[in-house]
Design a protein around this motif. Structure first.
Motif, PDB file in Angstrom:
ATOM      1  N   ARG A 161     -81.240 -32.676  70.977  1.00 27.00           N
ATOM      2  CA  ARG A 161     -81.367 -31.896  69.740  1.00 27.00           C
ATOM      3  C   ARG A 161     -80.181 -32.106  68.806  1.00 27.00           C
ATOM      4  O   ARG A 161     -80.329 -32.049  67.586  1.00 27.00           O
ATOM      5  CB  ARG A 161     -81.509 -30.406  70.075  1.00 27.00           C
ATOM      6  CG  ARG A 161     -82.889 -30.023  70.605  1.00 27.00           C
ATOM      7  CD  ARG A 161     -82.905 -28.560  71.028  1.00 27.00           C
ATOM      8  NE  ARG A 161     -82.559 -27.689  69.918  1.00 27.00           N
ATOM      9  CZ  ARG A 161     -83.433 -27.194  69.043  1.00 27.00           C
ATOM     10  NH1 ARG A 161     -84.714 -27.501  69.150  1.00 27.00           N
ATOM     11  NH2 ARG A 161     -83.038 -26.388  68.069  1.00 27.00           N
ATOM     12  N   GLU A 177     -89.314 -36.299  74.578  1.00 23.51           N
ATOM     13  CA  GLU A 177     -89.495 -37.061  73.344  1.00 23.51           C
ATOM     14  C   GLU A 177     -89.491 -36.190  72.080  1.00 23.51           C
ATOM     15  O   GLU A 177     -88.895 -36.574  71.069  1.00 23.51           O
ATOM     16  CB  GLU A 177     -90.783 -37.880  73.409  1.00 23.51           C
ATOM     17  CG  GLU A 177     -90.683 -39.157  74.228  1.00 23.51           C
ATOM     18  CD  GLU A 177     -89.758 -40.182  73.584  1.00 23.51           C
ATOM     19  OE1 GLU A 177     -89.655 -40.232  72.338  1.00 23.51           O
ATOM     20  OE2 GLU A 177     -89.126 -40.932  74.332  1.00 23.51           O
ATOM     21  N   LYS A 180     -85.935 -35.574  70.728  1.00 25.22           N
ATOM     22  CA  LYS A 180     -85.345 -36.755  70.067  1.00 25.22           C
ATOM     23  C   LYS A 180     -85.959 -36.949  68.681  1.00 25.22           C
ATOM     24  O   LYS A 180     -85.244 -37.196  67.703  1.00 25.22           O
ATOM     25  CB  LYS A 180     -85.578 -38.015  70.922  1.00 25.22           C
ATOM     26  CG  LYS A 180     -84.889 -39.251  70.346  1.00 25.22           C
ATOM     27  CD  LYS A 180     -85.445 -40.545  70.925  1.00 25.22           C
ATOM     28  CE  LYS A 180     -86.753 -40.920  70.254  1.00 25.22           C
ATOM     29  NZ  LYS A 180     -87.214 -42.276  70.620  1.00 25.22           N
ATOM     30  N   THR A 181     -87.277 -36.814  68.602  1.00 18.18           N
ATOM     31  CA  THR A 181     -87.973 -36.999  67.326  1.00 18.18           C
ATOM     32  C   THR A 181     -87.515 -35.967  66.294  1.00 18.18           C
ATOM     33  O   THR A 181     -87.320 -36.294  65.110  1.00 18.18           O
ATOM     34  CB  THR A 181     -89.498 -36.890  67.540  1.00 18.18           C
ATOM     35  OG1 THR A 181     -89.893 -37.872  68.513  1.00 18.18           O
ATOM     36  CG2 THR A 181     -90.247 -37.127  66.248  1.00 18.18           C
ATOM     37  N   TRP A 182     -87.320 -34.743  66.747  1.00 22.23           N
ATOM     38  CA  TRP A 182     -86.872 -33.680  65.841  1.00 22.23           C
ATOM     39  C   TRP A 182     -85.487 -34.001  65.276  1.00 22.23           C
ATOM     40  O   TRP A 182     -85.255 -33.875  64.069  1.00 22.23           O
ATOM     41  CB  TRP A 182     -86.849 -32.350  66.594  1.00 22.23           C
ATOM     42  CG  TRP A 182     -86.425 -31.190  65.753  1.00 22.23           C
ATOM     43  CD1 TRP A 182     -87.222 -30.438  64.943  1.00 22.23           C
ATOM     44  CD2 TRP A 182     -85.103 -30.663  65.623  1.00 22.23           C
ATOM     45  NE1 TRP A 182     -86.480 -29.450  64.306  1.00 22.23           N
ATOM     46  CE2 TRP A 182     -85.179 -29.564  64.715  1.00 22.23           C
ATOM     47  CE3 TRP A 182     -83.874 -30.988  66.184  1.00 22.23           C
ATOM     48  CZ2 TRP A 182     -84.059 -28.810  64.362  1.00 22.23           C
ATOM     49  CZ3 TRP A 182     -82.756 -30.235  65.840  1.00 22.23           C
ATOM     50  CH2 TRP A 182     -82.846 -29.166  64.929  1.00 22.23           C
ATOM     51  N   GLN A 184     -84.078 -36.903  65.076  1.00 21.97           N
ATOM     52  CA  GLN A 184     -84.224 -38.104  64.238  1.00 21.97           C
ATOM     53  C   GLN A 184     -84.694 -37.711  62.829  1.00 21.97           C
ATOM     54  O   GLN A 184     -84.161 -38.192  61.821  1.00 21.97           O
ATOM     55  CB  GLN A 184     -85.257 -39.030  64.908  1.00 21.97           C
ATOM     56  CG  GLN A 184     -84.994 -40.495  64.727  1.00 21.97           C
ATOM     57  CD  GLN A 184     -85.908 -41.330  65.619  1.00 21.97           C
ATOM     58  OE1 GLN A 184     -86.695 -40.808  66.415  1.00 21.97           O
ATOM     59  NE2 GLN A 184     -85.796 -42.635  65.495  1.00 21.97           N
ATOM     60  N   ARG A 185     -85.676 -36.835  62.782  1.00 21.62           N
ATOM     61  CA  ARG A 185     -86.234 -36.399  61.498  1.00 21.62           C
ATOM     62  C   ARG A 185     -85.215 -35.607  60.682  1.00 21.62           C
ATOM     63  O   ARG A 185     -85.157 -35.712  59.452  1.00 21.62           O
ATOM     64  CB  ARG A 185     -87.483 -35.556  61.753  1.00 21.62           C
ATOM     65  CG  ARG A 185     -88.285 -35.257  60.502  1.00 21.62           C
ATOM     66  CD  ARG A 185     -89.627 -34.624  60.828  1.00 21.62           C
ATOM     67  NE  ARG A 185     -89.487 -33.327  61.486  1.00 21.62           N
ATOM     68  CZ  ARG A 185     -89.815 -33.088  62.740  1.00 21.62           C
ATOM     69  NH1 ARG A 185     -90.315 -34.069  63.491  1.00 21.62           N
ATOM     70  NH2 ARG A 185     -89.659 -31.894  63.266  1.00 21.62           N
ATOM     71  N   LYS A 186     -84.365 -34.845  61.396  1.00 18.36           N
ATOM     72  CA  LYS A 186     -83.356 -34.019  60.733  1.00 18.36           C
ATOM     73  C   LYS A 186     -82.076 -34.800  60.413  1.00 18.36           C
ATOM     74  O   LYS A 186     -81.189 -34.295  59.727  1.00 18.36           O
ATOM     75  CB  LYS A 186     -82.994 -32.824  61.618  1.00 18.36           C
ATOM     76  CG  LYS A 186     -84.124 -31.841  61.845  1.00 18.36           C
ATOM     77  CD  LYS A 186     -84.436 -31.057  60.582  1.00 18.36           C
ATOM     78  CE  LYS A 186     -85.485 -29.991  60.821  1.00 18.36           C
ATOM     79  NZ  LYS A 186     -85.774 -29.186  59.607  1.00 18.36           N
ATOM     80  N   GLY A 187     -81.976 -36.023  60.943  1.00 17.93           N
ATOM     81  CA  GLY A 187     -80.785 -36.827  60.704  1.00 17.93           C
ATOM     82  C   GLY A 187     -79.545 -36.251  61.372  1.00 17.93           C
ATOM     83  O   GLY A 187     -78.454 -36.271  60.794  1.00 17.93           O
ATOM     84  N   ARG A 188     -79.708 -35.788  62.578  1.00 14.52           N
ATOM     85  CA  ARG A 188     -78.586 -35.173  63.287  1.00 14.52           C
ATOM     86  C   ARG A 188     -77.858 -36.210  64.141  1.00 14.52           C
ATOM     87  O   ARG A 188     -78.461 -37.140  64.680  1.00 14.52           O
ATOM     88  CB  ARG A 188     -79.071 -34.022  64.173  1.00 14.52           C
ATOM     89  CG  ARG A 188     -79.679 -32.871  63.382  1.00 14.52           C
ATOM     90  CD  ARG A 188     -80.245 -31.804  64.300  1.00 14.52           C
ATOM     91  NE  ARG A 188     -79.198 -31.083  65.010  1.00 14.52           N
ATOM     92  CZ  ARG A 188     -78.586 -29.993  64.558  1.00 14.52           C
ATOM     93  NH1 ARG A 188     -78.912 -29.508  63.356  1.00 14.52           N
ATOM     94  NH2 ARG A 188     -77.667 -29.387  65.267  1.00 14.52           N
ATOM     95  N   TRP A 191     -78.277 -40.155  64.472  1.00 12.09           N
ATOM     96  CA  TRP A 191     -79.372 -40.507  63.562  1.00 12.09           C
ATOM     97  C   TRP A 191     -78.944 -40.473  62.097  1.00 12.09           C
ATOM     98  O   TRP A 191     -79.735 -40.793  61.212  1.00 12.09           O
ATOM     99  CB  TRP A 191     -80.571 -39.583  63.794  1.00 12.09           C
ATOM    100  CG  TRP A 191     -81.054 -39.639  65.212  1.00 12.09           C
ATOM    101  CD1 TRP A 191     -80.998 -38.642  66.140  1.00 12.09           C
ATOM    102  CD2 TRP A 191     -81.627 -40.769  65.879  1.00 12.09           C
ATOM    103  NE1 TRP A 191     -81.497 -39.068  67.341  1.00 12.09           N
ATOM    104  CE2 TRP A 191     -81.900 -40.381  67.214  1.00 12.09           C
ATOM    105  CE3 TRP A 191     -81.946 -42.076  65.483  1.00 12.09           C
ATOM    106  CZ2 TRP A 191     -82.464 -41.240  68.149  1.00 12.09           C
ATOM    107  CZ3 TRP A 191     -82.505 -42.933  66.421  1.00 12.09           C
ATOM    108  CH2 TRP A 191     -82.758 -42.520  67.728  1.00 12.09           C
ATOM    109  N   LYS A 192     -77.689 -40.102  61.848  1.00 14.10           N
ATOM    110  CA  LYS A 192     -77.142 -40.218  60.495  1.00 14.10           C
ATOM    111  C   LYS A 192     -76.895 -41.686  60.151  1.00 14.10           C
ATOM    112  O   LYS A 192     -76.803 -42.049  58.972  1.00 14.10           O
ATOM    113  CB  LYS A 192     -75.827 -39.444  60.389  1.00 14.10           C
ATOM    114  CG  LYS A 192     -75.974 -37.931  60.512  1.00 14.10           C
ATOM    115  CD  LYS A 192     -74.619 -37.257  60.519  1.00 14.10           C
ATOM    116  CE  LYS A 192     -74.749 -35.752  60.730  1.00 14.10           C
ATOM    117  NZ  LYS A 192     -73.429 -35.092  60.839  1.00 14.10           N
TER     118      LYS A 192
END
Length: 214
Positions: A161, A177, A180-182, A184-188, A191-192
């Motif tokens: 998360r 999964e 991780k997807t969450w 990724q979507r939030k750019g945390r 994932w930045k």
């Protein structure tokens, strides 16, 4: 299992005397072979007592029992956080186990967010009481496990998360999964980055850069 074998051995050695030697020996060896179905325990009850075979049987029993016990779940305290997905746990039996969190892979310490992942895991888990569920070994022989903090909180979820871990390269757990997807979507976290490098790719690249021994 080793309790049974040792008790049987001691009892057998202590009672193998007098007129009932063969009768007692046959009875005990039949019991042993029934409870430990292996040709290696085909111990002869005929006098003189086959002490070598019996000793070997006891040793094998102890080794098998220790191996099974090593795969059982246990409770303990996290004493060391090695990196973002690897810890050492001191069990109640005073044994230290190195455990890799199964199903996730955090950045290596030399990668971006590798140190952040380690520090985050330290805050979550260091010196906490945990329950470890063994999930086998990886191809390098490292023990894999699910670790629950205080028996209920899963640090893998928190790492994912926060964007401080990937799900595993091979056979990622379906229940992890979405976290991780969450992230990724939030750019945390990692994932930045525009093109974050998975830790398994980083490790392979590092291996290729090492000079070959002549």
């Amino acid at each position: 299992m080793e309790k049974f074998l040792l008790i049987t051995g001691l009892t057998t050695l202590g009672k193998f005397s007098g007129e009932n030697l063969h009768e007692k020996g046959d009875k005990r060896m039949r019991s042993l072979n029934q409870r430990f179905p292996s040709h290696i325990c085909d111990v002869k009850a005929d006098f003189p007592f086959d002490i070598k075979a019996f000793s070997l049987c006891i040793v094998v029993g102890i080794l098998i029992s220790n191996s099974l016990r090593a795969q059982q779940d246990f409770t303990g305290k996290v004493t060391t956080v090695i990196d973002g997905n690897t810890v050492e746990v001191l069990s109640q039996a005073n044994e230290t186990h190195k455990i890799l969190l199964v199903g996730i892979d955090s950045p290596e310490l030399d990668q971006e967010y590798g140190d952040q992942a380690k520090k985050f895991l330290e805050k979550l888990i260091l010196n906490k009481n945990v329950v470890v569920q063994f999930k086998g070994k990886d191809r390098f022989g490292n023990r894999l496990g699910v670790i629950m903090i205080n028996g209920k909180n899963d640090p893998r979820v928190e790492l994912l998360r926060e964007g401080l871990a990937w799900t595993a390269e091979k056979n990622p757990p379906e229940d992890l999964e979405p976290y991780k997807t969450w992230a990724q979507r939030k750019g945390r976290g990692l994932w930045k980055q525009e093109n974050p490098v998975p830790p398994w790719t980083y490790r392979r690249n590092q291996t290729m850069l090492k000079p070959k021994s002549s």
